[in-house]
Design a protein around this motif. Structure first.
Motif, PDB file in Angstrom:
ATOM      1  N   ARG A  34       0.872  -1.247   0.104  1.00 29.65           N
ATOM      2  CA  ARG A  34      -0.243  -0.092  -0.161  1.00 29.65           C
ATOM      3  C   ARG A  34       0.904   1.508  -0.035  1.00 29.65           C
ATOM      4  NH1 ARG A  34      -4.044   1.055  -2.180  1.00 29.65           N
ATOM      5  NH2 ARG A  34      -2.677   2.661  -2.846  1.00 29.65           N
ATOM      6  N   ARG A  35       1.790   1.519   1.029  1.00 27.93           N
ATOM      7  CA  ARG A  35       2.779   2.508   0.964  1.00 27.93           C
ATOM      8  C   ARG A  35       3.756   2.728  -0.425  1.00 27.93           C
ATOM      9  NH1 ARG A  35       4.033   0.615   6.726  1.00 27.93           N
ATOM     10  NH2 ARG A  35       2.352   1.556   7.929  1.00 27.93           N
ATOM     11  N   THR A  36       4.075   1.598  -0.902  1.00 24.05           N
ATOM     12  CA  THR A  36       4.674   1.517  -2.156  1.00 24.05           C
ATOM     13  C   THR A  36       3.831   2.182  -3.234  1.00 24.05           C
ATOM     14  OG1 THR A  36       6.311  -0.221  -1.458  1.00 24.05           O
ATOM     15  CG2 THR A  36       5.922   0.303  -3.842  1.00 24.05           C
ATOM     16  N   LEU A  37       2.559   1.488  -3.447  1.00 23.05           N
ATOM     17  CA  LEU A  37       1.550   2.085  -4.551  1.00 23.05           C
ATOM     18  C   LEU A  37       1.326   3.624  -4.176  1.00 23.05           C
ATOM     19  CD1 LEU A  37      -0.730  -0.833  -4.477  1.00 23.05           C
ATOM     20  CD2 LEU A  37       0.923  -0.078  -6.284  1.00 23.05           C
ATOM     21  N   ASP A  38       1.455   3.968  -3.050  1.00 19.99           N
ATOM     22  CA  ASP A  38       0.901   5.587  -2.851  1.00 19.99           C
ATOM     23  C   ASP A  38       2.265   6.366  -3.205  1.00 19.99           C
ATOM     24  OD1 ASP A  38      -1.515   4.960  -1.725  1.00 19.99           O
ATOM     25  OD2 ASP A  38      -0.880   5.263   0.555  1.00 19.99           O
ATOM     26  N   GLU A  40       4.439   5.566  -5.485  1.00 24.67           N
ATOM     27  CA  GLU A  40       4.882   5.353  -6.751  1.00 24.67           C
ATOM     28  C   GLU A  40       3.748   5.959  -7.468  1.00 24.67           C
ATOM     29  OE1 GLU A  40       7.763   4.552  -8.169  1.00 24.67           O
ATOM     30  OE2 GLU A  40       8.394   4.577  -6.090  1.00 24.67           O
ATOM     31  N   GLY A  41       2.543   6.076  -7.149  1.00 25.16           N
ATOM     32  CA  GLY A  41       1.564   6.963  -7.803  1.00 25.16           C
ATOM     33  C   GLY A  41       1.702   8.528  -7.623  1.00 25.16           C
ATOM     34  N   ALA A  42       2.355   8.923  -6.636  1.00 17.26           N
ATOM     35  CA  ALA A  42       2.778  10.191  -6.627  1.00 17.26           C
ATOM     36  C   ALA A  42       3.763  10.452  -7.661  1.00 17.26           C
ATOM     37  CB  ALA A  42       3.173  10.521  -5.166  1.00 17.26           C
ATOM     38  N   ARG A  43       4.944   9.586  -7.878  1.00 15.27           N
ATOM     39  CA  ARG A  43       5.752   9.690  -8.655  1.00 15.27           C
ATOM     40  C   ARG A  43       5.122   9.664 -10.311  1.00 15.27           C
ATOM     41  NH1 ARG A  43       9.750   5.497  -9.527  1.00 15.27           N
ATOM     42  NH2 ARG A  43      10.536   6.747 -11.063  1.00 15.27           N
ATOM     43  N   VAL A  44       4.311   8.799 -10.578  1.00 11.48           N
ATOM     44  CA  VAL A  44       3.534   9.005 -11.933  1.00 11.48           C
ATOM     45  C   VAL A  44       2.879  10.012 -11.982  1.00 11.48           C
ATOM     46  CG1 VAL A  44       1.791   7.568 -13.198  1.00 11.48           C
ATOM     47  CG2 VAL A  44       3.512   6.402 -11.977  1.00 11.48           C
ATOM     48  N   ALA A  45       2.217  10.758 -11.268  1.00 12.81           N
ATOM     49  CA  ALA A  45       1.497  12.235 -11.199  1.00 12.81           C
ATOM     50  C   ALA A  45       2.494  12.947 -11.535  1.00 12.81           C
ATOM     51  CB  ALA A  45       0.487  12.219  -9.786  1.00 12.81           C
ATOM     52  N   HIS A  46       3.710  12.906 -11.057  1.00 15.37           N
ATOM     53  CA  HIS A  46       4.865  13.818 -11.683  1.00 15.37           C
ATOM     54  C   HIS A  46       5.462  13.675 -12.750  1.00 15.37           C
ATOM     55  CE1 HIS A  46       3.555  15.244  -7.298  1.00 15.37           C
ATOM     56  NE2 HIS A  46       3.922  16.280  -7.971  1.00 15.37           N
ATOM     57  N   GLY A  47       5.220  12.790 -13.555  1.00 11.93           N
ATOM     58  CA  GLY A  47       5.836  12.419 -14.670  1.00 11.93           C
ATOM     59  C   GLY A  47       6.588  11.204 -14.772  1.00 11.93           C
ATOM     60  N   ALA A  48       6.701  10.360 -13.880  1.00 10.09           N
ATOM     61  CA  ALA A  48       7.240   9.130 -14.167  1.00 10.09           C
ATOM     62  C   ALA A  48       6.755   8.055 -15.009  1.00 10.09           C
ATOM     63  CB  ALA A  48       7.643   8.364 -12.905  1.00 10.09           C
ATOM     64  N   PRO A  49       7.406   7.445 -15.825  1.00 12.43           N
ATOM     65  CA  PRO A  49       6.662   6.644 -17.045  1.00 12.43           C
ATOM     66  C   PRO A  49       6.088   5.514 -16.255  1.00 12.43           C
ATOM     67  CG  PRO A  49       9.164   6.271 -16.977  1.00 12.43           C
ATOM     68  CD  PRO A  49       8.992   7.405 -16.042  1.00 12.43           C
ATOM     69  N   VAL A  50       4.717   5.402 -16.571  1.00 10.18           N
ATOM     70  CA  VAL A  50       3.832   4.603 -15.550  1.00 10.18           C
ATOM     71  C   VAL A  50       4.155   3.134 -16.116  1.00 10.18           C
ATOM     72  CG1 VAL A  50       1.834   4.471 -17.390  1.00 10.18           C
ATOM     73  CG2 VAL A  50       1.367   4.292 -14.907  1.00 10.18           C
ATOM     74  N   VAL A  53       7.299   2.031 -14.137  1.00 11.49           N
ATOM     75  CA  VAL A  53       6.793   1.875 -12.712  1.00 11.49           C
ATOM     76  C   VAL A  53       5.949   0.579 -12.503  1.00 11.49           C
ATOM     77  CG1 VAL A  53       5.544   2.821 -10.869  1.00 11.49           C
ATOM     78  CG2 VAL A  53       7.010   4.187 -12.306  1.00 11.49           C
ATOM     79  N   ILE A  54       5.138   0.333 -13.413  1.00 14.94           N
ATOM     80  CA  ILE A  54       4.302  -1.084 -13.090  1.00 14.94           C
ATOM     81  C   ILE A  54       4.993  -1.959 -13.514  1.00 14.94           C
ATOM     82  CG2 ILE A  54       2.508  -2.339 -14.259  1.00 14.94           C
ATOM     83  CD1 ILE A  54       1.027   0.300 -14.987  1.00 14.94           C
ATOM     84  N   ASP A  55       5.926  -2.003 -14.389  1.00 15.63           N
ATOM     85  CA  ASP A  55       7.016  -3.371 -14.727  1.00 15.63           C
ATOM     86  C   ASP A  55       7.849  -3.629 -13.483  1.00 15.63           C
ATOM     87  OD1 ASP A  55       6.020  -3.763 -17.211  1.00 15.63           O
ATOM     88  OD2 ASP A  55       7.445  -2.975 -17.921  1.00 15.63           O
ATOM     89  N   GLU A  56       8.275  -2.556 -12.899  1.00 12.73           N
ATOM     90  CA  GLU A  56       9.315  -2.736 -11.805  1.00 12.73           C
ATOM     91  C   GLU A  56       8.498  -2.983 -10.568  1.00 12.73           C
ATOM     92  OE1 GLU A  56      12.767  -2.987  -9.934  1.00 12.73           O
ATOM     93  OE2 GLU A  56      12.361  -2.618 -11.886  1.00 12.73           O
ATOM     94  N   LEU A  57       7.287  -2.435 -10.133  1.00 16.63           N
ATOM     95  CA  LEU A  57       6.531  -3.020  -9.097  1.00 16.63           C
ATOM     96  C   LEU A  57       6.299  -4.504  -9.176  1.00 16.63           C
ATOM     97  CD1 LEU A  57       4.352   0.122  -8.429  1.00 16.63           C
ATOM     98  CD2 LEU A  57       6.425  -0.617  -6.950  1.00 16.63           C
ATOM     99  N   ILE A  58       5.790  -4.970 -10.391  1.00 14.45           N
ATOM    100  CA  ILE A  58       5.491  -6.374 -10.597  1.00 14.45           C
ATOM    101  C   ILE A  58       6.957  -7.175 -10.182  1.00 14.45           C
ATOM    102  CG2 ILE A  58       4.686  -8.153 -12.279  1.00 14.45           C
ATOM    103  CD1 ILE A  58       2.805  -5.874 -13.368  1.00 14.45           C
ATOM    104  N   ALA A  59       7.736  -6.678 -10.825  1.00 17.28           N
ATOM    105  CA  ALA A  59       8.949  -7.643 -10.614  1.00 17.28           C
ATOM    106  C   ALA A  59       9.611  -7.580  -9.194  1.00 17.28           C
ATOM    107  CB  ALA A  59      10.159  -7.216 -11.513  1.00 17.28           C
TER     108      ALA A  59
END
Length: 69
Positions: A34-38, A40-50, A53-59
């Motif tokens: 939950r904390r990681t999703l929160d 990384e969601g903020a990073r995506v909201a500020h321009g990180a490539p979604v 981010v998804i691929d790295e979280l899954i791995a």
């Protein structure tokens, strides 16, 4: 525990019972997820490539939770 956390805990416990996931504290892992999703969601909201981010979280969480082959 929130409803969203309890759902994740239940999924993690099911995976452990089925032998798909290794032994770990399901509540602790659910909180980490939950904390990681929160964060990384903020990073995506500020321009990180979604997709990256998804691929790295899954791995990352696959390696952290899966049973040994």
């Amino acid at each position: 525990m929130t409803a969203s956390l309890s759902g994740v805990v239940a999924l993690l416990e099911e995976g452990q019972r089925d032998g798909e996931l290794r032994d770990f504290d399901p509540l602790m892992m659910a909180r980490i997820i939950r904390r990681t999703l929160d964060a990384e969601g903020a990073r995506v909201a500020h321009g990180a490539p979604v997709d990256a981010v998804i691929d790295e979280l899954i791995a990352t969480f696959s390696r952290a939770t899966r049973s040994a082959p």
